[in-house]
Every structure is written in C-alpha cells, then in structure tokens.
Design an enzyme around this catalytic site. Structure first.
Site, short mmCIF file in Angstrom:
data_model
loop_
_atom_site.label_atom_id
_atom_site.label_comp_id
_atom_site.label_asym_id
_atom_site.label_seq_id
_atom_site.Cartn_x
_atom_site.Cartn_y
_atom_site.Cartn_z
N ARG A 101 -16.97 -28.65 -26.10
CA ARG A 101 -17.82 -28.34 -27.26
C ARG A 101 -17.24 -27.11 -27.92
O ARG A 101 -17.12 -26.06 -27.31
CB ARG A 101 -19.27 -28.10 -26.82
CG ARG A 101 -20.14 -27.57 -27.93
CD ARG A 101 -21.63 -27.64 -27.65
NE ARG A 101 -22.12 -29.00 -27.78
CZ ARG A 101 -23.40 -29.32 -28.02
NH1 ARG A 101 -24.32 -28.37 -28.12
NH2 ARG A 101 -23.78 -30.57 -28.14
N HIS A 128 -19.61 -35.41 -34.01
CA HIS A 128 -20.41 -35.46 -32.78
C HIS A 128 -20.51 -36.94 -32.35
O HIS A 128 -21.57 -37.55 -32.39
CB HIS A 128 -21.79 -34.87 -33.03
CG HIS A 128 -22.55 -34.51 -31.80
ND1 HIS A 128 -22.03 -34.62 -30.52
CD2 HIS A 128 -23.82 -34.02 -31.63
CE1 HIS A 128 -22.94 -34.23 -29.64
NE2 HIS A 128 -24.03 -33.87 -30.28
N GLN A 131 -23.14 -38.39 -29.81
CA GLN A 131 -24.49 -38.52 -30.34
C GLN A 131 -24.68 -39.87 -31.04
O GLN A 131 -25.69 -40.55 -30.86
CB GLN A 131 -24.77 -37.38 -31.34
CG GLN A 131 -26.15 -37.43 -31.93
CD GLN A 131 -27.23 -37.26 -30.87
OE1 GLN A 131 -27.23 -36.29 -30.12
NE2 GLN A 131 -28.16 -38.20 -30.77
N ASP A 216 -30.84 -33.87 -39.59
CA ASP A 216 -30.45 -32.89 -38.58
C ASP A 216 -30.78 -31.51 -39.16
O ASP A 216 -31.11 -31.39 -40.35
CB ASP A 216 -28.94 -33.04 -38.29
CG ASP A 216 -28.46 -32.18 -37.13
OD1 ASP A 216 -29.31 -31.65 -36.38
OD2 ASP A 216 -27.24 -32.02 -36.97
N CYS A 256 -31.00 -35.97 -33.74
CA CYS A 256 -30.21 -35.68 -32.53
C CYS A 256 -30.85 -34.60 -31.66
O CYS A 256 -30.56 -34.52 -30.48
CB CYS A 256 -28.79 -35.29 -32.92
SG CYS A 256 -28.69 -33.78 -33.90
N ARG A 284 -28.48 -40.47 -24.32
CA ARG A 284 -27.24 -39.71 -24.16
C ARG A 284 -26.72 -39.87 -22.73
O ARG A 284 -25.52 -40.02 -22.48
CB ARG A 284 -27.48 -38.22 -24.45
CG ARG A 284 -27.88 -37.90 -25.89
CD ARG A 284 -26.74 -38.09 -26.87
NE ARG A 284 -25.55 -37.34 -26.53
CZ ARG A 284 -25.35 -36.05 -26.84
NH1 ARG A 284 -26.25 -35.39 -27.53
NH2 ARG A 284 -24.23 -35.44 -26.49
#
Ligand code: CP
Ligand code: NVA
Length: 298
Positions: A101, A128, A131, A216, A256, A284
């Site tokens: 990340r 991402h 996700q 988001d 998310c 996830r």
C-alpha cells in the site's frame, strides 16, 4: 518464469477476473477452508493506514494455512534510503508474495520489476484493484448472473474510481461519473478507454438506470492537503436515499469504506435497504483469498 503481479485490472481478462470472483464465492460458502496456502508467507508493506485490506489479507492467508508478516514501511530500511529494488530482491528470497500500500504508484512498478514473487497492489494513489474485485463479487452475490449494465460514480475521481474505469472496459459496462469540475479522472486513465465512461452534467443523469451506485471519501489518504478546499466544492456530490430512487429499481449501493457520514453520503446511507457495504467489506476477505490462490498456485 516471471511472477504474475496484480497491480491494476488492465493486465487481466474478464475470464481471469471472473474465475477469481467465482472462487471467492466458493470459498465464502465453505464451512471448512482447505489449507491451500500451507507454508506460504505473505508480506504486507504498508505506507498508509488500513483496516480492511490489512486484516483481510492477514486473516485470509492464515486461514488457508499460510502466514503473514506486517511491515510498516517506516520500520523498513526503505525509510532510511535502501533502494526499493534491493528490498524487492531480498524479500523475494524470504516470502512467497507481497501486498504493498503506497501513495506512489511508481514504487509499485519499481518493486514489481525487481520482484521474483507476485506483488499485489493493496491501494496506491492511482488504483485500488482488490477493492473492485470485492465490489464485483458483491454484485454477483446479490444479483446472480445478471450483468452489470451501468455503474454511477458520484464524487471524487480517485484511485477507486480509476479502477472502476478499468473494470468498465474489461467487463463492458457503462460508467457514469458525476464529479466537480477540476476533479475529473486522470486523463491518461480516461483517454485510453473506450467511450463507455462518461462524465455527466447532473447527478440525475449519472444515476439513470445504474445497477450500482457508488462513491468514496472526498479526500483520499494521498491528498489530505486538499481537504478544506474540497469541503465546499464537493457539496452536492454525495449519495443519499433519494439518489437510489433515480437509479434502477434493483440498484445496490456500495462504498469501499471508511465512509464520512454527512460528506459523500448522508448519515442514513450505509444502513439503507439498498446498501450492501457490509457484505462488500467482508468480501475483501474471500476474494483476496481466491486472488492469493490464483497468483501463488497457478
Ligand atoms: N477499503 C479499504 O481498502 O479499506 P482500508 O483502508 O481499511 O484497507
Ligand atoms: N480513496 C480512498 C480509499 C480508501 C480505502 C483513499 O485512497 O484514501
């Protein structure tokens, strides 16, 4: 043989991604998980905070019989100037896969070019992809075989939005983006795509016939310096129950997470009847287990 890295969607086919989603659904349905990742070690190099990505990967690999080690980048010699390429070569001899990340997607590119084990993007400033795998799995779980014909993205055109742009091309769905002027998606990511990605003038236009309504945070982890500027500019670029009335009547709401109630969503949105965010968050775990199996065992 060079390893398969999972840095963004564009390197993969619909069939490949669908097979991961199908395996994710299968793993979710099992009472006893197989020990498919026995003796496999997963490293997690994180420059940024995380709840879902970290826990889902760590527990995901452990419950398939493997093990994980969390490596905050500030504790690694990278933080004292050791080249990323050297770190990648060393960790390749000790681990079986790495999740990274980072606020700098270029680091992922350099790391993966020097890694002889699979590298997974656990969120970068640009993408991402893990996700979106979970989002697609959630749609399938909630809607069976019906196709995603249209997705409405409301708000900041960020890393998650960029992965939706990539997914729209691969999965052949329309993506309507409603964002403030000046906060459109990165032109390189937009322009390389077919015209099934459209910027709409109104929120209503974005929502029309959408099967997924999603958004988001207005300020992502890599752009926190824009936070105060955005608070006023983004007013109106939010999702509330009235939005769901303008979408397809079977539409689901996804986010998310983490979410900021009162900003990109109304305070009641996560618990609205259309909201599948808690299933999405759990997925996830399952879909990344399937991803690890695919990258490590095939
Ligand atoms: N959605 C997501 O990636 O959450 P975390 O930042 O908690 O990992
Ligand atoms: N766009 C957000 C996603 C967090 C999971 C960020 O990058 O901070």
């Amino acid at each position: 043989m060079s390893p398969k890295h999972f840095l963004n969607f564009k390197d993969f086919s619909k069939e490949f991604l669908n097979s991961i989603i199908e395996r994710g659904l299968e793993l979710k349905s099992l009472k006893n998980l197989p020990k498919t990742l026995e003796n496999k070690s997963l490293g997690l190099i994180f420059e940024k905070p995380s709840t879902r990505t970290r826990v889902s990967f760590e527990i995901g690999v452990q419950s398939l019989g493997g093990n994980s080690i969390f490596l905050s980048s500030s504790d690694l010699q990278i933080s004292r100037g050791e080249p990323v390429s050297d770190t990648a070569r060393v960790l390749s001899s000790m681990l079986d896969a790495v999740v990274i990340r980072t606020a700098n997607h270029e680091l992922l590119d350099i790391y993966s070019q020097n890694s002889s084990i699979p590298v997974i993007n656990g969120l970068s400033n640009l993408y991402h992809p893990c996700q979106i795998l979970a989002d697609l799995m959630t749609f399938k779980e909630c809607n069976g075989d019906s196709e995603i014909s249209k997705v409405a993205w409301i708000g900041d055109s960020n890393n998650v939005c960029n992965s939706y742009i990539e997914a729209a091309e691969i999965f052949n769905f329309d993506l309507n983006i409603y964002c403030p002027k000046g906060f459109e998606p990165n032109p390189e990511i937009m322009n390389s795509k077919k015209n099934n990605v459209v910027l709409t003038e109104t929120k209503k236009d974005a929502l029309k016939d959408a099967k997924i309504v999603t958004t988001d945070v207005w300020t992502s982890m890599h752009s926190e310096n824009q936070s105060s500027e955005k608070t006023n500019l983004f007013k109106g670029y939010s999702v509330d129950p009235a939005c769901m009335e303008l979408a397809d009547n079977s539409a689901i709401f996804l986010h998310c997470l983490p979410a900021h109630r009162g900003e990109e969503i109304s305070i009641d949105m996560l618990d609205h009847e259309s909201s599948k965010v808690w299933i999405q968050a759990e997925n996830r775990l399952h879909v990344q287990q399937a991803l690890l199996e695919t990258l490590l065992l095939t």
